[in-house]
Motif scaffolding. Structure first.
Motif, PDB file in Angstrom:
ATOM      1  N   SER A 126      75.948 -85.793-111.620  1.00  9.62           N
ATOM      2  CA  SER A 126      76.980 -84.757-111.755  1.00  9.62           C
ATOM      3  C   SER A 126      77.506 -84.285-110.415  1.00  9.62           C
ATOM      4  CB  SER A 126      76.424 -83.534-112.506  1.00  9.62           C
ATOM      5  OG  SER A 126      76.178 -83.828-113.861  1.00  9.62           O
ATOM      6  N   ILE A 127      78.810 -84.021-110.409  1.00  8.73           N
ATOM      7  CA  ILE A 127      79.465 -83.256-109.352  1.00  8.73           C
ATOM      8  C   ILE A 127      79.939 -81.994-110.064  1.00  8.73           C
ATOM      9  CG2 ILE A 127      81.129 -83.302-107.473  1.00  8.73           C
ATOM     10  CD1 ILE A 127      79.168 -85.762-107.600  1.00  8.73           C
ATOM     11  N   PHE A 128      79.360 -80.858-109.760  1.00 10.21           N
ATOM     12  CA  PHE A 128      79.487 -79.714-110.661  1.00 10.21           C
ATOM     13  C   PHE A 128      79.613 -78.397-109.901  1.00 10.21           C
ATOM     14  CE2 PHE A 128      77.382 -77.046-114.144  1.00 10.21           C
ATOM     15  CZ  PHE A 128      78.514 -77.042-114.936  1.00 10.21           C
ATOM     16  N   ASP A 129      80.381 -77.492-110.485  1.00  8.78           N
ATOM     17  CA  ASP A 129      80.541 -76.153-109.897  1.00  8.78           C
ATOM     18  C   ASP A 129      80.497 -75.062-110.969  1.00  8.78           C
ATOM     19  OD1 ASP A 129      82.930 -76.554-111.180  1.00  8.78           O
ATOM     20  OD2 ASP A 129      84.176 -76.496-109.377  1.00  8.78           O
ATOM     21  N   GLN A 130      79.772 -75.319-112.063  1.00  7.38           N
ATOM     22  CA  GLN A 130      79.640 -74.364-113.164  1.00  7.38           C
ATOM     23  C   GLN A 130      81.011 -73.896-113.665  1.00  7.38           C
ATOM     24  OE1 GLN A 130      76.955 -71.414-111.489  1.00  7.38           O
ATOM     25  NE2 GLN A 130      75.183 -72.497-112.318  1.00  7.38           N
ATOM     26  N   ARG A 131      81.856 -74.889-113.941  1.00  4.20           N
ATOM     27  CA  ARG A 131      83.212 -74.634-114.454  1.00  4.20           C
ATOM     28  C   ARG A 131      84.005 -73.702-113.541  1.00  4.20           C
ATOM     29  NH1 ARG A 131      83.783 -76.197-120.105  1.00  4.20           N
ATOM     30  NH2 ARG A 131      85.476 -74.705-120.347  1.00  4.20           N
ATOM     31  N   GLY A 132      83.770 -73.815-112.221  1.00 10.10           N
ATOM     32  CA  GLY A 132      84.513 -73.031-111.250  1.00 10.10           C
ATOM     33  C   GLY A 132      83.894 -71.708-110.895  1.00 10.10           C
ATOM     34  N   PHE A 133      82.754 -71.365-111.502  1.00  6.54           N
ATOM     35  CA  PHE A 133      82.139 -70.065-111.256  1.00  6.54           C
ATOM     36  C   PHE A 133      81.055 -70.097-110.186  1.00  6.54           C
ATOM     37  CE2 PHE A 133      84.226 -69.227-115.223  1.00  6.54           C
ATOM     38  CZ  PHE A 133      84.571 -67.878-115.158  1.00  6.54           C
ATOM     39  N   ALA A 134      80.632 -71.271-109.772  1.00 10.17           N
ATOM     40  CA  ALA A 134      79.606 -71.355-108.731  1.00 10.17           C
ATOM     41  C   ALA A 134      80.232 -71.148-107.356  1.00 10.17           C
ATOM     42  CB  ALA A 134      78.911 -72.705-108.790  1.00 10.17           C
ATOM     43  N   GLU A 135      79.420 -70.725-106.418  1.00  6.19           N
ATOM     44  CA  GLU A 135      79.914 -70.513-105.057  1.00  6.19           C
ATOM     45  C   GLU A 135      80.204 -71.838-104.360  1.00  6.19           C
ATOM     46  OE1 GLU A 135      77.231 -68.081-102.884  1.00  6.19           O
ATOM     47  OE2 GLU A 135      77.497 -66.321-104.183  1.00  6.19           O
TER      48      GLU A 135
END
Length: 606
Positions: free
Chosen positions: A252-261
């Motif tokens: 995964s390349i992930f940012d918690q649907r845009g909510f992660a820092e």
């Protein structure tokens, strides 16, 4: 998209709401957005039928209102009359209606049509639908290719992304976004569930290349070959970039649907989407399908001359290196340290593709090992065992992929005894599916499944139902099942051509299996209790927009209908019940939905 809720605060609210819903659950849960069954309706595929395909509509009339015949019109011209067939009483999704089937499979005229039913109280008219040769390819192939292109991830920030737990930065640019509301890129998710892990990302490249291999003349005729090949190569270039120097792919390349820092190369788990460093993709976690996709891309690049940043030779080199690595290290990357049925069918697909191209005996040996495992996992009744115990295999995304893996394997196997065992497995599985569908009243012929729900580390007794249970190893991650239905259509046709063949039948298979295969696509295209065509841009009624579902694209397919939210076992029925932040379960366009429809379309067109 199967993913954590939108934010940690929102996650807690969702979990609290789920607890409240579960505690309120009864033995006969009531759907929170029930379909309107007290109003007379004609439920029908709102798009099209192939000329030779089965053609049915479901007519629902309020209790006490009756009809005996239906008429098919082309414009104002009556071209066919037929008798309505009364169905068994069906009340699982609500009271108040009696169902009839209108079968007009004998209509083979091309054009635009609609159905009319007259009752003593009213006249009903269906939406308009087309009948034409290669209907789904002709009407939807271009939109599907455009959907994949529009789903590319092109943000340059992915050219330098940190690997979680390290200070190492890697170029992981390219690929496709996971869903309308998620810019993440995944080979798989929910890896901690072990038994419900879906194939994502790479399976799209594999499916497109596989579709071209079957329908190259049609793609050429539609001038879609270049566009399709460019998408496959786009996907293969991404897979090269996420293949680590050690030999594993990043899940995964992930940012918690845009909510992660920070956007990371990472693994994650739980309702909060907690990051972890378990981002090495095992066979079942997308590694197997990534290998298969690279082999298909190698082949397609050589056939078409389309080349990306990396060469066709590089794709095959990558695939062989990754396969060798997983053969030695797969157990290390599994969340529970144990292989299961998903490792078997994904590794089988990888080994089959490698042997098909290289003819190296080590890949045939590996394929035989995995096929043997699958052949021993089938029960005498016809359902598969997922683990080393008694857990039945069921899957909300790719229920048909086992059969497809075995069908492809048969094309490389020459040993008659092994082929006979494999054909027996395919036949048992397809026969069991037909038996499941006929065991209860089922006017829509919706694919049923065998499962055990899972709660508090305990399995329930074995059950059958229309929808996956909400109490499962994936727990919070349940959604509509458009992918599952399309995968079963592809499996029924490709498998049926081997075990239920009929050269004069629709799709080259016998009538019962052909009707089953068509019915799953009919459901996606609007022959469902909500009269919603999940394929956006096609049909009369498309899914509503939801902020949580993000972008809606023509050619994208929404997740679909589920069992009632309050039912741990997936009983009842519901669709887009709200609130908005929850509607993505049903409305969001997930990359795999269109991927599996592409494969179903391919099988129906061959």
């Amino acid at each position: 998209m199967i993913a954590p809720p939108l934010s940690p605060h929102f996650s807690k609210l969702v979990l609290l709401a789920m607890v409240i819903l579960v505690s309120a659950c009864t033995s006969k849960p009531q759907p929170s957005n029930p379909p309107t069954l007290t109003k007379a309706n004609i439920y029908i595929n709102q798009l099209a039928f192939d000329v030779q395909a089965p053609k049915q509509a479901v007519v629902a009339l309020p209790i006490g209102e009756t009809a005996s015949r239906f008429i098919v019109y082309q414009d104002s011209n009556m071209i066919y009359q037929g008798k309505l067939t009364s169905q068994q009483s069906f009340t699982e999704w609500g009271q108040g209606a009696h169902y009839y089937l209108a079968d007009f499979s004998q209509v083979k005229r091309r054009g635009e049509f609609h159905i009319v039913v007259n009752t003593p109280k009213q006249q009903l008219a269906s939406s308009t639908f087309a009948i034409k040769h290669n209907a789904y390819f002709a009407l939807t192939a271009k939109s599907l290719v455009n959907y994949f292109k529009a789903s590319r991830h092109t943000n340059p920030r992915d050219e330098s992304i940190r690997m979680n737990g390290t200070e190492r930065y890697v170029n992981v640019s390219g690929g496709w976004v996971d869903a309308g509301g998620d810019q993440g890129k995944h080979l798989s998710q929910q890896t901690e569930s072990n038994f419900l892990v879906p194939q994502q990302g790479a399976v799209a490249a594999w499916a497109m290349a596989k579709s071209y291999d079957s329908l190259n003349r049609l793609y050429d005729r539609k001038a879609l070959t270049l566009e399709l090949a460019e998408e496959v190569i786009w996907g293969a270039d991404y897979l090269h970039r996420i293949l680590d120097s050690e030999g594993y792919f990043y899940t995964s390349i992930f940012d918690q649907r845009g909510f992660a820092e920070e956007r990371l190369i990472t693994g994650y788990q739980g309702a909060e989407g907690d990051y972890n460093t378990n981002f090495q993709a095992a066979f079942r976690e997308g590694g197997g399908m990534a290998i298969a996709a690279l082999v298909r891309a190698h082949e397609l690049s050589n056939k078409t001359g389309v080349q990306g940043e990396f060469s066709a030779k590089q794709y095959l080199t990558d695939a062989e290196r990754a396969f060798a690595h997983l053969q030695k290290n797969n157990l290390r990357y599994l969340d529970n340290g144990k292989e299961n049925i998903i490792d078997d069918y994904t590794a089988l697909i990888a080994a089959t593709e490698l042997y098909r191209i290289t003819k190296k005996s080590k890949y045939l040996k590996a394929a035989r090992h995995r096929a043997h495992n699958l052949n021993t996992r089938i029960t005498s009744q016809g359902w598969f065992i997922s683990d080393d115990d008694e857990r039945p295999f069921y899957h909300g995304t790719e229920a048909g992929l086992i059969v497809i893996a075995l069908v492809d394997y048969l094309a490389i196997e020459r040993n008659r005894q092994i082929k006979a065992k494999t054909k027996r497995t395919i036949k048992l599985s397809l026969d069991y599916q037909l038996t499941l569908n006929s065991q209860v009243a089922n006017p829509f012929n919706l694919a049923r499944q065998t499962f055990k729900s899972y709660k508090d580390d305990q399995y329930s007794k074995q059950q059958e139902g229309f929808f996956i249970p909400h109490a499962s190893e994936a727990n919070y991650a349940w959604q509509g099942e458009s992918s599952r239905l399309a995968s079963l259509t592809a499996a029924a046709i490709w498998g049926g051509k081997i075990t239920h063949s009929d050269k004069d039948g629709a799709f080259g298979i016998n009538d019962e299996l052909a009707y089953f295969a068509q019915s799953q696509i009919d459901w996606i295209m609007g022959k469902n209790p909500y009269q919603v065509s999940m394929l956006y841009g096609f049909g009369v009624n498309n899914p509503p927009h939801a902020k949580s579902a993000g972008t809606m694209l023509n050619g994208g397919i929404s997740n679909g209908i589920t069992g009632a939210t309050s039912s741990l076992n997936g009983r009842g029925i519901t669709w887009a019940e709200g609130p908005d932040e929850n509607n993505r379960r049903w409305v969001e366009q997930w990359l795999q939905n269109s991927t599996w429809y592409l494969l179903a379309m391919t099988a129906m067109t061959e």
